[in-house]
Design an enzyme around this catalytic site. Structure first.
Site, PDB file in Angstrom:
ATOM      1  CG  HIS A 105      -0.239  -0.117   2.518  1.00 63.22           C
ATOM      2  ND1 HIS A 105       0.182  -1.324   3.017  1.00 63.22           N
ATOM      3  CD2 HIS A 105       0.140   0.808   3.425  1.00 63.22           C
ATOM      4  CE1 HIS A 105       0.776  -1.140   4.178  1.00 63.22           C
ATOM      5  NE2 HIS A 105       0.790   0.149   4.449  1.00 63.22           N
ATOM      6  CG  HIS A 107       1.078   5.457   4.131  1.00 63.50           C
ATOM      7  ND1 HIS A 107       0.313   5.360   5.257  1.00 63.50           N
ATOM      8  CD2 HIS A 107       1.856   4.335   4.109  1.00 63.50           C
ATOM      9  CE1 HIS A 107       0.609   4.245   5.911  1.00 63.50           C
ATOM     10  NE2 HIS A 107       1.548   3.599   5.233  1.00 63.50           N
TER      11      HIS A 107
HETATM   12  P1  5GP Z   1       2.203   0.524   7.227  1.00 65.83           P
HETATM   13  O1  5GP Z   1       2.017  -0.962   7.023  1.00 65.83           O
HETATM   14  O2  5GP Z   1       2.616   1.247   6.015  1.00 65.83           O
HETATM   15  O3  5GP Z   1       3.122   0.756   8.378  1.00 65.83           O
HETATM   16  O4  5GP Z   1       0.851   1.181   7.667  1.00 65.83           O
HETATM   17  C1  5GP Z   1      -0.370   0.544   7.750  1.00 65.83           C
HETATM   18  C2  5GP Z   1      -1.426   1.634   7.844  1.00 65.83           C
HETATM   19  O5  5GP Z   1      -2.673   0.999   7.902  1.00 65.83           O
HETATM   20  C3  5GP Z   1      -1.327   2.521   9.092  1.00 65.83           C
HETATM   21  O6  5GP Z   1      -1.238   3.868   8.675  1.00 65.83           O
HETATM   22  C4  5GP Z   1      -2.590   2.225   9.860  1.00 65.83           C
HETATM   23  O7  5GP Z   1      -3.124   3.376  10.462  1.00 65.83           O
HETATM   24  C5  5GP Z   1      -3.504   1.669   8.796  1.00 65.83           C
HETATM   25  N1  5GP Z   1      -4.449   0.676   9.265  1.00 65.83           N
HETATM   26  C6  5GP Z   1      -4.226  -0.338  10.141  1.00 65.83           C
HETATM   27  N2  5GP Z   1      -5.334  -1.094  10.295  1.00 65.83           N
HETATM   28  C7  5GP Z   1      -6.273  -0.558   9.491  1.00 65.83           C
HETATM   29  C8  5GP Z   1      -7.644  -0.901   9.214  1.00 65.83           C
HETATM   30  O8  5GP Z   1      -8.200  -1.849   9.742  1.00 65.83           O
HETATM   31  N3  5GP Z   1      -8.291  -0.112   8.310  1.00 65.83           N
HETATM   32  C9  5GP Z   1      -7.707   0.964   7.701  1.00 65.83           C
HETATM   33  N4  5GP Z   1      -8.450   1.663   6.851  1.00 65.83           N
HETATM   34  N5  5GP Z   1      -6.435   1.318   7.946  1.00 65.83           N
HETATM   35  C10 5GP Z   1      -5.720   0.574   8.825  1.00 65.83           C
END
Ligand code: 5GP
Length: 141
Positions: A105, A107
């Protein structure tokens, strides 16, 4: 491949299968975008390819190419919707780099001169606020 394999039960895989709700702002055959539940700024969106890959390192280049086109579209919409000075686009690979959910993903986060970002994976935002922010962005798409 040196990274661990893809886990079909990661939270974004569940969102993609519709098993967990999300505030979806965009979808096409290959890509989806929804609001981050713990936004680092109002309007924080996540853009994902539907195809499973753990992160950038194991992603199919063709899928990656399609995804970045949607990232650009969403970045422009977010900038307009939130009248931002700039847009931060970032992507983490593996825990050492800050990755916490293991489905690729990007951001997309609005930025303003002199305003710091809130912490990564910090406070959970209210559903109503996320819904309103999703509407604002969709109005620009
Ligand atoms: P990363 O894997 O890049 O560190 O970030 C994962 C992102 O997913 C974080 O910014 C977190 O806030 C978001 N996130 C975690 N769980 C959920 C969820 O259940 N739903 C959504 N929409 N975002 C999520």
């Amino acid at each position: 491949m040196t990274s661990a394999s893809y886990d079909n039960n990661n939270i974004f895989a569940k969102i993609l299968r519709g098993e967990i709700p999300s505030h979806r702002i965009y979808e096409d055959n290959d890509t989806i975008a929804f609001m981050d539940v713990m936004p680092q700024a109002p309007g924080h969106v996540l853009v994902l390819p539907k195809a499973p890959s753990r992160n950038l390192l194991d992603a199919d280049p063709v899928v990656l190419a399609k995804t970045i086109l949607v990232v650009q579209k969403i970045a422009n919409a977010v900038k307009e919707a939130f009248d931002a000075d700039g847009v931060f686009v970032c992507q983490f690979n593996e825990p050492a780099a800050g990755q916490t959910v293991f489905h690729l993903h990007f951001h997309v986060i609005p930025r303003y001169e002199g305003t710091a970002l809130r912490p990564h994976s910090g406070r959970m935002e209210d559903n109503a606020v996320l819904a309103a922010h999703a509407e604002k962005i969709m109005a620009e798409l």
